[in-house]
Scaffold this motif. Structure first.
Motif, PDB file in Angstrom:
ATOM      1  N   ILE A   1       0.772  -1.289  -0.101  1.00 54.87           N
ATOM      2  CA  ILE A   1      -0.074  -0.164   0.034  1.00 54.87           C
ATOM      3  C   ILE A   1       0.831   1.434   0.128  1.00 54.87           C
ATOM      4  O   ILE A   1       0.500   2.074  -0.696  1.00 54.87           O
ATOM      5  N   ASP A   2       1.926   1.205   0.815  1.00 55.02           N
ATOM      6  CA  ASP A   2       2.886   2.362   0.656  1.00 55.02           C
ATOM      7  C   ASP A   2       3.412   2.994  -0.497  1.00 55.02           C
ATOM      8  O   ASP A   2       3.856   3.793  -0.838  1.00 55.02           O
ATOM      9  N   LEU A   3       3.566   1.656  -1.420  1.00 53.77           N
ATOM     10  CA  LEU A   3       4.235   1.910  -2.688  1.00 53.77           C
ATOM     11  C   LEU A   3       3.260   2.173  -3.838  1.00 53.77           C
ATOM     12  O   LEU A   3       3.606   2.202  -4.803  1.00 53.77           O
ATOM     13  N   GLY A   4       2.124   2.270  -3.488  1.00 55.91           N
ATOM     14  CA  GLY A   4       0.805   2.675  -4.451  1.00 55.91           C
ATOM     15  C   GLY A   4       0.315   1.482  -4.706  1.00 55.91           C
ATOM     16  O   GLY A   4      -0.534   1.558  -5.844  1.00 55.91           O
ATOM     17  N   GLY A   5       0.461   0.366  -4.175  1.00 58.58           N
ATOM     18  CA  GLY A   5      -0.364  -0.932  -4.637  1.00 58.58           C
ATOM     19  C   GLY A   5      -1.717  -0.995  -4.454  1.00 58.58           C
ATOM     20  O   GLY A   5      -2.297  -0.388  -3.601  1.00 58.58           O
ATOM     21  N   THR A   6      -2.611  -1.455  -5.308  1.00 58.13           N
ATOM     22  CA  THR A   6      -3.890  -1.509  -5.193  1.00 58.13           C
ATOM     23  C   THR A   6      -4.526  -2.935  -5.013  1.00 58.13           C
ATOM     24  O   THR A   6      -5.505  -3.213  -4.611  1.00 58.13           O
ATOM     25  N   GLN A   7      -3.548  -3.846  -4.958  1.00 57.71           N
ATOM     26  CA  GLN A   7      -3.836  -5.272  -4.979  1.00 57.71           C
ATOM     27  C   GLN A   7      -2.796  -6.123  -4.560  1.00 57.71           C
ATOM     28  O   GLN A   7      -1.692  -5.853  -4.592  1.00 57.71           O
ATOM     29  N   ILE A   8      -3.130  -7.431  -3.797  1.00 59.52           N
ATOM     30  CA  ILE A   8      -2.307  -8.407  -3.582  1.00 59.52           C
ATOM     31  C   ILE A   8      -2.681  -9.804  -4.406  1.00 59.52           C
ATOM     32  O   ILE A   8      -3.848 -10.032  -4.408  1.00 59.52           O
ATOM     33  N   LEU A   9      -1.622 -10.384  -4.974  1.00 58.69           N
ATOM     34  CA  LEU A   9      -1.894 -11.611  -5.576  1.00 58.69           C
ATOM     35  C   LEU A   9      -1.419 -12.712  -4.598  1.00 58.69           C
ATOM     36  O   LEU A   9      -0.262 -12.885  -4.345  1.00 58.69           O
ATOM     37  N   MET A  10      -2.189 -13.680  -3.894  1.00 63.58           N
ATOM     38  CA  MET A  10      -2.027 -14.246  -2.872  1.00 63.58           C
ATOM     39  C   MET A  10      -2.254 -15.890  -3.328  1.00 63.58           C
ATOM     40  O   MET A  10      -3.317 -16.166  -3.764  1.00 63.58           O
ATOM     41  N   GLN A  11      -1.118 -16.604  -3.215  1.00 59.55           N
ATOM     42  CA  GLN A  11      -1.122 -18.212  -3.513  1.00 59.55           C
ATOM     43  C   GLN A  11      -0.172 -18.926  -2.752  1.00 59.55           C
ATOM     44  O   GLN A  11       0.649 -18.345  -2.055  1.00 59.55           O
ATOM     45  N   GLY A  12      -0.346 -20.301  -2.552  1.00 61.29           N
ATOM     46  CA  GLY A  12       0.387 -20.955  -1.810  1.00 61.29           C
ATOM     47  C   GLY A  12       0.154 -22.423  -2.311  1.00 61.29           C
ATOM     48  O   GLY A  12      -0.314 -22.759  -3.336  1.00 61.29           O
TER      49      GLY A  12
END
Length: 365
Positions: free
Chosen positions: A105-116
């Protein structure tokens, strides 16, 4: 099917594409095998311009977060996973997950892609709790859990795929990434990933998600043990689902990276092979609006060129990426570098959200 057989010449197929007609399997095979590289690029670029006449190339600021690397699949192409009990296995704590999200978020991100991985001991409740933690504490789009993971959750819980997706949506899931597709042909999947979901199950997850209102992406990892015909089967399977649902936002083809995997005899695909496959993907997937180039595997310069072979999206800034890196490939690009590459290629960069709306004029969903 013999790829040397075709009902029409490359020239005739090009005329049909220019007229806005849909190509069939044999015509796609003819283009993939026989079309001149630059003719193929021109066909794909012309289709791209019809869909996106504006001079923009989009990209997203996000982070790939692997919540765990513990997996029972043992896929031969994966250099990242750890077997249960193996040294180096992990499950992210909420504190560590929160730190990674806040950095994004601090870097201007709008989403996370989360996988495992396919962890044998985590219940669906664990994933619901993880989504709830994110949703309660951070304003960010959660693009998570590839179809094989969702099938795994379904098998662990003994409930339907639809019920799994409904529960994840209720907990905060906003969209599903297209990972785990590899090649959507079971003869290939049985060789490279025998414990992973079938092609039909992968497609079922996506169609079910679309029918429940979730948008998803689609991928293809090629250049391992599949044939050119298998790659085309993959594309046509996606096209059929998209005809029914319209739920895919984008297609992302990328080349297999063989180093440190259990398919060591596979050679790295050439740039020309990648560009041909990208262009044919644009021509076959006439119902997909967006085609993403893969700078993570091909590097920045080839990705610039790919913008003239059907690509209109530069993908993610990849604040963090682990799986491809584990196979020995580690290209890194900042948002400023992506802007410069897009501009030098003759386009204008535009930050987007997962649904390809402009990042600057929409609320995060």
């Amino acid at each position: 099917m013999n790829l040397t057989q075709s009902p029409a010449s490359v020239h005739d197929i090009g005329d049909r594409i220019a007229a806005g007609e849909r190509i069939d399997f044999a015509e796609a095979a003819e283009l993939l095998e026989k079309a001149d590289l630059f003719d193929l690029g021109q066909m794909a670029h012309s289709v791209r311009l019809k869909k996106h006449p504006e001079p923009y190339v989009t990209y997203v600021v996000d982070r790939n977060i692997n919540y765990s690397n513990i997996c029972v699949c043992g896929c031969r192409f994966c250099a990242y996973y750890k077997a249960p009990g193996q040294e180096g296995g992990f499950v992210l704590s909420k504190d560590e997950l929160g730190r990674k999200i806040q950095e994004t978020i601090d870097l201007g991100g709008t989403q996370i892609l989360m996988q495992g991985g396919h962890h044998p001991d985590l219940s669906l409740g664990f994933y619901e709790d993880m989504l709830g933690f994110i949703k309660d504490n951070y304003e960010i789009h959660i693009h998570a859990f590839s179809p094989p993971e969702i099938v795994h959750f379904s098998e662990i819980e003994g409930i339907s795929i639809e019920n799994v997706i409904r529960r994840l949506m209720d907990a905060g899931l906003a969209s599903i990434p297209g990972g785990g597709a590899e090649i959507l042909v079971d003869e290939v999947r049985s060789k490279i990933a025998p414990r992973k979901c079938s092609a039909d199950q992968w497609l079922e997850v996506m169609e079910t998600a679309h029918n429940l209102g979730l948008r998803t992406t689609a991928t293809m990892m090629f250049g391992h043990e599949e044939t050119p015909e298998d790659r085309l089967k993959h594309l046509f399977a996606l096209r059929e689902v998209q005809d029914r649902t319209g739920g895919f936002t984008a297609f992302i083809p990328w080349t297999f990276q063989p180093d440190h995997t259990n398919i060591p005899d596979a050679r790295k695909m050439t740039s020309v092979e990648y560009l041909r496959m990208l262009a044919v993907s644009r021509l076959v997937l006439d119902n997909f609006d967006n085609l993403q180039v893969s700078w993570v595997t091909m590097g920045p310069k080839i990705s610039q060129l790919a913008l003239y072979f059907g690509g209109n999206d530069f993908g993610s800034t990849m604040i963090e990426e682990n799986v491809v890196k584990a196979a020995g490939v580690s290209f890194r690009l900042s948002e400023e570098q992506i802007h410069r590459l897009i501009t030098k290629a003759g386009f204008k960069p535009m930050q987007r959200l997962m649904d390809y709306t402009h990042a600057g004029s929409n609320q995060i969903k």
